[in-house]
Scaffold this motif. Structure first.
Motif, PDB file in Angstrom:
ATOM      1  N   TRP A  60      56.279  67.501 -39.300  1.00 20.61           N
ATOM      2  CA  TRP A  60      58.160  66.804 -39.968  1.00 20.61           C
ATOM      3  C   TRP A  60      57.977  66.297 -41.672  1.00 20.61           C
ATOM      4  CZ3 TRP A  60      60.138  63.869 -35.195  1.00 20.61           C
ATOM      5  CH2 TRP A  60      60.531  64.674 -34.165  1.00 20.61           C
ATOM      6  N   GLU A  61      59.189  67.180 -42.015  1.00 20.17           N
ATOM      7  CA  GLU A  61      59.459  66.469 -43.007  1.00 20.17           C
ATOM      8  C   GLU A  61      60.357  65.070 -42.811  1.00 20.17           C
ATOM      9  OE1 GLU A  61      58.835  68.448 -45.760  1.00 20.17           O
ATOM     10  OE2 GLU A  61      60.326  67.580 -46.064  1.00 20.17           O
ATOM     11  N   ILE A  62      60.603  64.133 -43.678  1.00 19.25           N
ATOM     12  CA  ILE A  62      60.529  62.224 -43.381  1.00 19.25           C
ATOM     13  C   ILE A  62      61.835  62.067 -42.515  1.00 19.25           C
ATOM     14  CG2 ILE A  62      60.771  61.671 -45.728  1.00 19.25           C
ATOM     15  CD1 ILE A  62      59.830  59.154 -45.464  1.00 19.25           C
ATOM     16  N   ARG A  63      62.694  63.349 -43.181  1.00 19.18           N
ATOM     17  CA  ARG A  63      64.686  63.247 -42.750  1.00 19.18           C
ATOM     18  C   ARG A  63      64.207  63.296 -41.547  1.00 19.18           C
ATOM     19  NH1 ARG A  63      64.305  68.034 -45.131  1.00 19.18           N
ATOM     20  NH2 ARG A  63      64.301  69.577 -44.445  1.00 19.18           N
ATOM     21  N   LYS A  64      63.229  64.192 -40.831  1.00 18.16           N
ATOM     22  CA  LYS A  64      63.501  63.849 -39.274  1.00 18.16           C
ATOM     23  C   LYS A  64      62.958  62.477 -38.370  1.00 18.16           C
ATOM     24  CE  LYS A  64      62.933  68.127 -36.815  1.00 18.16           C
ATOM     25  NZ  LYS A  64      62.139  68.841 -36.346  1.00 18.16           N
ATOM     26  N   THR A  65      62.412  61.717 -38.853  1.00 18.73           N
ATOM     27  CA  THR A  65      62.213  60.382 -38.743  1.00 18.73           C
ATOM     28  C   THR A  65      63.179  59.717 -38.450  1.00 18.73           C
ATOM     29  OG1 THR A  65      59.675  60.438 -39.627  1.00 18.73           O
ATOM     30  CG2 THR A  65      60.381  58.588 -38.849  1.00 18.73           C
TER      31      THR A  65
ATOM     32  N   THR B  89      53.900  61.265 -33.748  1.00 23.74           N
ATOM     33  CA  THR B  89      53.308  60.396 -35.519  1.00 23.74           C
ATOM     34  C   THR B  89      54.398  60.318 -36.579  1.00 23.74           C
ATOM     35  OG1 THR B  89      51.558  62.333 -34.994  1.00 23.74           O
ATOM     36  CG2 THR B  89      52.439  61.843 -37.121  1.00 23.74           C
ATOM     37  N   SER B  90      55.245  60.660 -36.221  1.00 28.58           N
ATOM     38  CA  SER B  90      56.439  59.850 -36.482  1.00 28.58           C
ATOM     39  C   SER B  90      56.813  58.348 -36.484  1.00 28.58           C
ATOM     40  CB  SER B  90      57.352  60.645 -36.045  1.00 28.58           C
ATOM     41  OG  SER B  90      58.109  61.914 -37.013  1.00 28.58           O
ATOM     42  N   ILE B  91      57.273  58.675 -35.021  1.00 28.23           N
ATOM     43  CA  ILE B  91      56.754  56.955 -34.772  1.00 28.23           C
ATOM     44  C   ILE B  91      56.565  55.855 -35.580  1.00 28.23           C
ATOM     45  CG2 ILE B  91      57.002  54.981 -32.781  1.00 28.23           C
ATOM     46  CD1 ILE B  91      58.769  57.439 -31.089  1.00 28.23           C
ATOM     47  N   TYR B  92      55.252  56.657 -35.029  1.00 27.65           N
ATOM     48  CA  TYR B  92      53.934  55.128 -35.758  1.00 27.65           C
ATOM     49  C   TYR B  92      53.514  54.967 -36.732  1.00 27.65           C
ATOM     50  CZ  TYR B  92      49.332  54.144 -36.656  1.00 27.65           C
ATOM     51  OH  TYR B  92      48.264  52.815 -36.970  1.00 27.65           O
ATOM     52  N   ARG B  93      54.498  56.213 -38.038  1.00 23.25           N
ATOM     53  CA  ARG B  93      53.880  56.275 -39.291  1.00 23.25           C
ATOM     54  C   ARG B  93      55.402  55.500 -40.175  1.00 23.25           C
ATOM     55  NH1 ARG B  93      51.511  59.916 -41.954  1.00 23.25           N
ATOM     56  NH2 ARG B  93      53.086  60.260 -43.605  1.00 23.25           N
ATOM     57  N   ALA B  94      56.465  55.456 -39.276  1.00 25.50           N
ATOM     58  CA  ALA B  94      57.543  54.752 -40.078  1.00 25.50           C
ATOM     59  C   ALA B  94      56.797  52.999 -39.549  1.00 25.50           C
ATOM     60  CB  ALA B  94      58.524  55.017 -39.149  1.00 25.50           C
ATOM     61  N   LEU B  95      56.754  52.672 -38.468  1.00 25.81           N
ATOM     62  CA  LEU B  95      56.718  50.667 -37.902  1.00 25.81           C
ATOM     63  C   LEU B  95      55.134  50.789 -38.613  1.00 25.81           C
ATOM     64  CD1 LEU B  95      57.162  51.205 -34.422  1.00 25.81           C
ATOM     65  CD2 LEU B  95      58.682  51.699 -35.882  1.00 25.81           C
ATOM     66  N   LYS B  96      54.199  51.773 -38.845  1.00 24.82           N
ATOM     67  CA  LYS B  96      53.066  51.162 -39.657  1.00 24.82           C
ATOM     68  C   LYS B  96      53.461  51.087 -41.334  1.00 24.82           C
ATOM     69  CE  LYS B  96      49.906  49.792 -38.052  1.00 24.82           C
ATOM     70  NZ  LYS B  96      49.645  48.925 -36.949  1.00 24.82           N
ATOM     71  N   GLY B  97      54.799  51.621 -41.552  1.00 22.88           N
ATOM     72  CA  GLY B  97      55.220  51.756 -43.253  1.00 22.88           C
ATOM     73  C   GLY B  97      54.012  52.708 -43.507  1.00 22.88           C
TER      74      GLY B  97
ATOM     75  N   GLU C  95      58.376  54.809 -44.886  1.00 22.05           N
ATOM     76  CA  GLU C  95      59.908  54.008 -45.031  1.00 22.05           C
ATOM     77  C   GLU C  95      61.021  54.885 -44.810  1.00 22.05           C
ATOM     78  OE1 GLU C  95      58.589  51.244 -49.196  1.00 22.05           O
ATOM     79  OE2 GLU C  95      60.003  52.560 -49.178  1.00 22.05           O
ATOM     80  N   ILE C  96      61.297  54.125 -43.692  1.00 26.75           N
ATOM     81  CA  ILE C  96      62.392  54.197 -42.597  1.00 26.75           C
ATOM     82  C   ILE C  96      63.132  53.026 -42.680  1.00 26.75           C
ATOM     83  CG2 ILE C  96      63.126  55.475 -40.851  1.00 26.75           C
ATOM     84  CD1 ILE C  96      62.027  57.213 -42.060  1.00 26.75           C
ATOM     85  N   TRP C  97      64.272  53.095 -42.843  1.00 32.47           N
ATOM     86  CA  TRP C  97      65.048  51.579 -42.760  1.00 32.47           C
ATOM     87  C   TRP C  97      66.195  51.910 -42.059  1.00 32.47           C
ATOM     88  CZ3 TRP C  97      64.550  47.500 -47.063  1.00 32.47           C
ATOM     89  CH2 TRP C  97      63.309  47.945 -47.678  1.00 32.47           C
ATOM     90  N   TYR C  98      66.372  50.798 -41.445  1.00 33.43           N
ATOM     91  CA  TYR C  98      67.820  50.688 -40.841  1.00 33.43           C
ATOM     92  C   TYR C  98      68.347  49.867 -41.252  1.00 33.43           C
ATOM     93  CZ  TYR C  98      71.235  48.953 -36.950  1.00 33.43           C
ATOM     94  OH  TYR C  98      72.174  48.389 -35.761  1.00 33.43           O
TER      95      TYR C  98
END
Length: 675
Positions: A33-38, A112-120, A123-126
């Motif tokens: 997955w490309e990061i934007r899909k996260t 995997t996308s959820i895990y990677r975002a929450l473990k930093g 980088e995904i920003w609200y």
């Protein structure tokens, strides 16, 4: 529909991955997955849109498993091998007895996308809306009563300097129980958004930050991975539902829904079929045309799905369809003729066509041949900088609108007064080593590099006969060192194998030529081609391939070849993007012509209030008294509503009209004072 499946929280999911209670069968495909899909994934979670069920399996037989992908997307560690474990039957039985051990059979990309975002790892920003961007209904609620969806502006890959932003990994750590003072020091005070604010503004924004973190923590602890859907959805959710799910293998998107809406007075499907016949072989993207029409109807303010489905009607399409289609075709021809794209299927960002359509529409002659050199130089920089900054990878609608408005100014010969615009065009490639990270065709920088080679060469030549490649040829991203050759020759070299698909080992040539290459060493198949093309040396130079490759000097040194070509590619990016940044800003940026006292205004709960702003002292004269920006903001809100204690960033509450007649926040004036 309600589903009978069991549910689990996001926090539980992450904890189980950390404990290696959740693993993947070794045969599962890689995380792609490309990061934007996260960003889309978390957007769906916040909006309570169904993201699909995760299917687990509890094996009762020996099997080889591997870890969830924790590697960074580029740089050190990005190409390390994932840990693989072979489990015997008795080991599996033991794991099943002592833990909730399971394997992911379907849903790896989402997990995997959820895990990677929450473990930093990613980088995904609200990004939260500013107070003035909220509807009156939401403003009337107390902060604690607002939902994450109501406050959400977008999920982004970086902090928004103009809006309060919370990194999901920070919120996840905070949800474990960190005291507020530590939260403020470790996370909140590092935000660029609060730079220049006074203590009152900082206090109010920390309150917002802390509240949103609490709500994100509640989301992480709620059971949302499996959900049910009510049928009374609004337009936006209706469209998202069809775009993010499959019905019997048929993928729908919001254009199909729009076609049904317009059918009474405009047969969108028939019009699209007419386009295919009229503009063949150019493949006009129907979504680009629809979004351009939305830009025109909204007067350059909105092109998103919800606006299109809610506001556009068949009268708008009858008015603009033919004009926009003709302009679209002209833009594609311009991009082909100027070698910005080698074929439409290899276009990095299809959405970049929209600002160019608006540019052409605003020009007097409606013809790119009539542009000035000043305009052409800017378009060249904007085009390549947009690609290598990955500007449209998230929150692209806002970027499209901003770029279209900027190109309108360029059409009129006017300079750009928004300094931040240029910072958003900063290249994501900082060194030649970064190029190693791009190995997938879906990535915009991967495509951008291959197109930039074509642009620099003023059109690439075929390897067979040195004729120029044309859009109608079926082009493939050919491996310069064939994959089968690398697998055989470098089978014990992990680095070579991991870099096999790197863009530095790729170039665009016709499919038939690619088939002829087979699994021969580069010197062999290139020598054979040179027998039929005496100008192959020149052709390889166009493709930025060192000529020594024909002589066999690189046959045994694949990684050396990659380093040399990556350096050539990086120099190309430097020349067209990185090195031009300062001169472009100097030539095309003009600070807003404002000084002294200016009239300002604000709209709150559909009521308008006016005041005067002293640029030098940064004070606001309101109702005959001088106030700081936060104080004047609170006074104005109380004057309009009779309510106190409503948090708002005053610098983005008050607006002024610039010399181009555009509304701007007075925050622009604060930025000027810092220069």
């Amino acid at each position: 529909m309600n589903t009978p499946q069991l549910t689990e929280s996001i926090k539980s999911l992450v904890d189980n991955i950390d404990r290696e209670y959740i693993l993947l069968p070794e045969f599962q495909r890689d995380f792609v997955w490309e990061i934007r899909k996260t960003c889309d994934l978390f957007d769906s979670l916040v909006r309570n849109i169904f993201i699909g069920s995760i299917i687990y399996g509890k094996p009762t037989f020996e099997i080889t498993v591997r870890e969830i992908d924790r590697r960074p997307r580029k740089g050190e560690g990005s190409r390390r091998k994932l840990k693989v474990i072979s489990l015997e039957k008795n080991e599996i039985n033991h794991k099943l007895q002592i833990s909730n051990f399971r394997l992911i059979l379907d849903g790896q990309q989402r997990v995997t996308s959820i895990y990677r975002a929450l473990k930093g790892i990613d980088e995904i920003w609200y990004v939260a809306k500013n107070e003035d961007e909220l509807s009156d209904e939401i403003k009337s609620k107390e902060l604690r009563d607002r939902t994450l969806e109501e406050m959400l502006y977008e999920f982004s890959l970086q902090e928004d300097p103009d809006r309060l932003s919370i990194k999901l990994a920070d919120a996840f750590e905070i949800s474990k129980g960190i005291i507020p003072d530590d939260i403020r020091e470790q996370y909140f005070e590092k935000l660029s958004f609060i730079a220049g604010m006074d203590e009152a503004e900082i206090k109010e924004n920390f309150k917002r930050y802390y509240t949103i973190c609490i709500k994100l923590g509640e989301l992480f602890n709620s059971e949302v991975l499996i959900s049910y859907y009510l049928l009374n959805m609004d337009n936006e959710k209706f469209a998202l539902f069809f775009e993010r799910s499959n019905s019997k293998g048929i993928q729908l998107n919001f254009i199909d829904i729009l076609a049904a809406k317009l059918y009474k007075g405009f047969n969108l499907r028939d019009k699209i079929d007419e386009l295919k016949d009229k503009y063949h072989p150019n493949n006009l993207d129907r979504e680009i045309i629809v979004r351009t029409i939305a830009y025109l109807v909204s007067d350059g303010k909105d092109i998103d799905r919800n606006y299109i489905l809610t506001n556009l009607n068949y009268n708008h399409f009858n008015r603009y369809w033919d004009e926009v289609c003709e302009l679209y075709n002209k833009v594609l021809n311009f991009l082909f003729n100027e070698n910005f794209i080698i074929s439409q299927s290899w276009m990095p960002y299809e959405n970049m066509v929209i600002p160019l359509i608006i540019y052409l529409r605003e020009s007097e002659q409606k013809d790119f041949s009539q542009m000035t050199e000043w305009q052409y130089e800017f378009i060249k920089y904007w085009y390549w900088a947009t690609i290598f900054s990955q500007r449209y990878s998230s929150g692209s609608n806002e970027a499209i609108i901003q770029d279209a408005n900027v190109l309108k100014s360029i059409t009129k010969g006017e300079k750009i007064t928004d300094r931040v615009f240029f910072s958003r065009l900063k290249s994501q490639i900082d060194s030649y080593e970064d190029i190693y990270s791009y190995s997938k065709k879906v990535n915009v920088i991967y495509k951008g590099i291959l197109n930039l080679i074509n642009y620099d060469a003023k059109g690439l030549s075929d390897w067979n006969n040195s004729s120029k490649l044309t859009p109608d040829k079926k082009l493939e991203d050919h491996h310069i060192f064939p994959k089968d050759y690398i697998k055989q020759q470098f089978k014990n070299d992990d680095q070579a194998l991991s870099l096999m698909d790197c863009v530095a080992n790729r170039t665009l040539i016709p499919k038939i030529t690619n088939i002829k290459v087979g699994k021969k060493p580069p010197s062999q198949y290139l020598t054979e081609l040179k027998n039929s093309n005496s100008k192959l040396d020149i052709t390889l130079k166009e493709h930025l391939i060192p000529n020594e490759i024909i002589e066999g000097l690189y046959d045994e040194f694949f990684t050396d070849f990659l380093e040399e070509r990556s350096k050539l590619l990086f120099e190309l990016i430097k020349r067209n993007v990185i090195d031009k940044e300062k001169s472009i800003i100097k030539e095309y940026y003009q600070a807003p012509k404002v000084k002294g006292n200016i009239k300002i205004f604000a709209t709150y709960y559909s009521k308008k209030v006016e005041a005067t702003f002293d640029i030098e002292s940064q004070k606001i004269l309101f109702l005959g008294e001088s106030h700081s920006v936060p104080s004047a903001t609170n006074k104005a809100k109380f004057y309009l509503t009779g309510r106190n204690n409503t948090s708002t960033n005053g610098w983005r509450f008050w607006k002024f009209i610039d010399e181009n007649g555009e509304e701007k926040y007075i925050d622009e004036l604060r930025k000027l004072s810092r220069k």
